[in-house]
Design a protein around this motif. Structure first.
Motif, PDB file in Angstrom:
ATOM      1  N   PHE A   1     -13.276   6.179   2.139  1.00 45.47           N
ATOM      2  CA  PHE A   1     -12.925   5.139   1.192  1.00 45.47           C
ATOM      3  C   PHE A   1     -12.149   4.040   1.905  1.00 45.47           C
ATOM      4  O   PHE A   1     -11.016   3.726   1.564  1.00 45.47           O
ATOM      5  CB  PHE A   1     -12.083   5.715   0.040  1.00 45.47           C
ATOM      6  N   SER A   2     -12.740   3.510   2.930  1.00 47.05           N
ATOM      7  CA  SER A   2     -12.062   2.506   3.748  1.00 47.05           C
ATOM      8  C   SER A   2     -12.558   1.104   3.453  1.00 47.05           C
ATOM      9  O   SER A   2     -12.645   0.275   4.329  1.00 47.05           O
ATOM     10  CB  SER A   2     -12.261   2.814   5.235  1.00 47.05           C
ATOM     11  N   GLY A   3     -12.884   0.834   2.179  1.00 49.10           N
ATOM     12  CA  GLY A   3     -13.307  -0.498   1.815  1.00 49.10           C
ATOM     13  C   GLY A   3     -12.108  -1.403   1.631  1.00 49.10           C
ATOM     14  O   GLY A   3     -10.975  -1.090   2.016  1.00 49.10           O
ATOM     15  N   SER A   4     -12.348  -2.511   0.986  1.00 47.85           N
ATOM     16  CA  SER A   4     -11.267  -3.449   0.740  1.00 47.85           C
ATOM     17  C   SER A   4     -10.330  -2.905  -0.334  1.00 47.85           C
ATOM     18  O   SER A   4     -10.642  -1.947  -1.050  1.00 47.85           O
ATOM     19  CB  SER A   4     -11.840  -4.800   0.308  1.00 47.85           C
ATOM     20  N   TYR A   5      -9.180  -3.541  -0.446  1.00 47.37           N
ATOM     21  CA  TYR A   5      -8.195  -3.097  -1.441  1.00 47.37           C
ATOM     22  C   TYR A   5      -8.749  -3.239  -2.851  1.00 47.37           C
ATOM     23  O   TYR A   5      -8.535  -2.365  -3.707  1.00 47.37           O
ATOM     24  CB  TYR A   5      -6.917  -3.921  -1.285  1.00 47.37           C
ATOM     25  N   THR A   6      -9.471  -4.304  -3.095  1.00 45.76           N
ATOM     26  CA  THR A   6     -10.031  -4.517  -4.433  1.00 45.76           C
ATOM     27  C   THR A   6     -11.039  -3.442  -4.786  1.00 45.76           C
ATOM     28  O   THR A   6     -11.035  -2.904  -5.902  1.00 45.76           O
ATOM     29  CB  THR A   6     -10.681  -5.905  -4.512  1.00 45.76           C
ATOM     30  N   ASP A   7     -11.915  -3.096  -3.834  1.00 46.77           N
ATOM     31  CA  ASP A   7     -12.909  -2.053  -4.095  1.00 46.77           C
ATOM     32  C   ASP A   7     -12.247  -0.701  -4.312  1.00 46.77           C
ATOM     33  O   ASP A   7     -12.653   0.067  -5.208  1.00 46.77           O
ATOM     34  CB  ASP A   7     -13.905  -1.972  -2.930  1.00 46.77           C
ATOM     35  N   ASN A   8     -11.253  -0.379  -3.507  1.00 41.15           N
ATOM     36  CA  ASN A   8     -10.558   0.896  -3.688  1.00 41.15           C
ATOM     37  C   ASN A   8      -9.819   0.953  -5.014  1.00 41.15           C
ATOM     38  O   ASN A   8      -9.767   1.999  -5.666  1.00 41.15           O
ATOM     39  CB  ASN A   8      -9.572   1.122  -2.534  1.00 41.15           C
ATOM     40  N   ARG A   9      -9.249  -0.171  -5.407  1.00 41.60           N
ATOM     41  CA  ARG A   9      -8.543  -0.192  -6.694  1.00 41.60           C
ATOM     42  C   ARG A   9      -9.511  -0.007  -7.850  1.00 41.60           C
ATOM     43  O   ARG A   9      -9.226   0.724  -8.801  1.00 41.60           O
ATOM     44  CB  ARG A   9      -7.800  -1.523  -6.842  1.00 41.60           C
ATOM     45  N   ARG A  10     -10.667  -0.643  -7.773  1.00 39.03           N
ATOM     46  CA  ARG A  10     -11.679  -0.463  -8.824  1.00 39.03           C
ATOM     47  C   ARG A  10     -12.171   0.972  -8.885  1.00 39.03           C
ATOM     48  O   ARG A  10     -12.354   1.543  -9.962  1.00 39.03           O
ATOM     49  CB  ARG A  10     -12.847  -1.414  -8.580  1.00 39.03           C
ATOM     50  N   LEU A  11     -12.366   1.577  -7.715  1.00 38.36           N
ATOM     51  CA  LEU A  11     -12.813   2.960  -7.682  1.00 38.36           C
ATOM     52  C   LEU A  11     -11.750   3.891  -8.246  1.00 38.36           C
ATOM     53  O   LEU A  11     -12.060   4.843  -8.983  1.00 38.36           O
ATOM     54  CB  LEU A  11     -13.155   3.362  -6.241  1.00 38.36           C
TER      55      LEU A  11
END
Length: 324
Positions: free
Chosen positions: A26-36
């Motif tokens: 789960f090393s995507g961007s902060y926005t993607d991790n927050r959405r996930l």
């Protein structure tokens, strides 16, 4: 090794390369991790609503278009809107609709008036008012089933602590308040008011305590009387709380079942029969699932219509009073 730090070729040593960095799952961007993360938090709740709420509701809508009886499942056939037409063609169902509307309108109206009065009396923050509020909320903590059993015992004309003396004093029918068609429904309305007026008062009291004190003090400083402050300041500012109390109690009162079931069972002669009680009888007593599903859907439709009417009325009053 030369002075510049470069490895000579004749030394036979190979240049060292940096190890490859392993990519985390789960090393995507902060926005993607927050959405996930938010999706993982909300997914169980959404799944629960779908399984417990949406799926049974969809099944009820589907069954309402069929002549489906649990005792004769092999004879199930599609009948379209016939179940809905049968509701308005059946005298018992029409009486249940009338009783449900009458019960809802009068019980909620009485609870609003009494609840507002109690909220005004308990508005001042004192120890005595807090103690009174604690005792006042006791009826709302009792389940409607138990409340119905308690009042059935109290109002019995033969042995009831209240009904026996009322019958001997000539107040009401000799057989009891719940056994006469002219008094049974009104008795249930008063029982519902006894139980749920404290909840209405609590909601309105919370709205009163959230009112801006500077506005009320300005009205008092301008010489407004108590009645003027109530009608021109308190009521307009209390419209959101009033709307919330009305919607919650209307939705709950319209689907009343427990109290009616244990006290009168819908009698005498369908005088206290309600839509939810009729649906339960058709579904669990006669196993007519298609007809019971149609009654349930009509109940939901009526609740939505009444909620829409309340929203329209409160919104119109807010625009007329507050100009917004």
């Amino acid at each position: 090794m030369s002075q510049s730090g470069v490895i000579d070729q004749e030394d036979g040593a190979l240049p060292q390369s940096k190890p490859a960095r392993r990519r985390l799952p789960f090393s995507g961007s902060y926005t993607d991790n927050r959405r996930l993360f938010l999706f993982c938090l909300g997914a169980p709740a959404v799944l629960y609503v779908l399984v417990v709420g949406v799926w049974p509701l969809a099944q009820g809508v589907w069954y309402s278009f069929f002549d489906y009886n649990l005792l004769k499942p092999n004879r199930t056939k599609f009948v379209g809107l016939d179940n809905y037409f049968d509701i308005f063609a059946d005298r018992s169902a029409r009486q249940a609709i009338l009783n449900t509307f009458q019960f809802t309108i009068f019980s909620v109206a009485i609870q609003l008036v009494l609840g507002f009065g109690l909220a005004l009396l308990l508005w001042r923050d004192s120890r005595f008012n807090r103690i009174c509020l604690a005792f006042l909320l006791i009826p709302a903590t009792i389940t409607p089933l138990v409340v119905g059993l308690i009042y059935k015992a109290l109002l019995g004309a033969d042995y009831g602590l209240i009904g026996y003396f009322l019958a001997n004093a000539g107040i009401g029918p000799r057989t009891g308040l719940m056994t006469d068609g002219s008094t049974a429904l009104w008795t249930l309305i008063l029982i519902d008011c006894w139980e749920w007026t404290p909840l209405m008062a609590l909601i309105l009291l919370a709205g009163l305590k959230s009112l801006p004190s500077d506005v009320l003090e300005a009205g008092q400083a301008d010489g407004a009387t108590s009645l003027q402050r109530f009608t021109m300041l308190i009521v307009p500012l209390m419209l959101p709380s009033i709307f919330l109390a009305l919607v919650l109690r209307t939705m709950d009162a319209f689907r009343v079942f427990d109290t009616v079931y244990v006290t009168t069972g819908g009698g005498p002669n369908d005088a206290t029969n309600t839509l939810m009680l009729l649906a339960v009888k058709q579904g669990l007593q006669f196993f007519n699932v298609g007809y019971a599903s149609a009654i349930g859907n009509v109940t939901i439709l009526f609740i939505a219509i009444m909620a829409g009417v309340l929203i329209f009325c409160v919104r119109r009053a807010d625009v007329r009073i507050n100009g917004r």
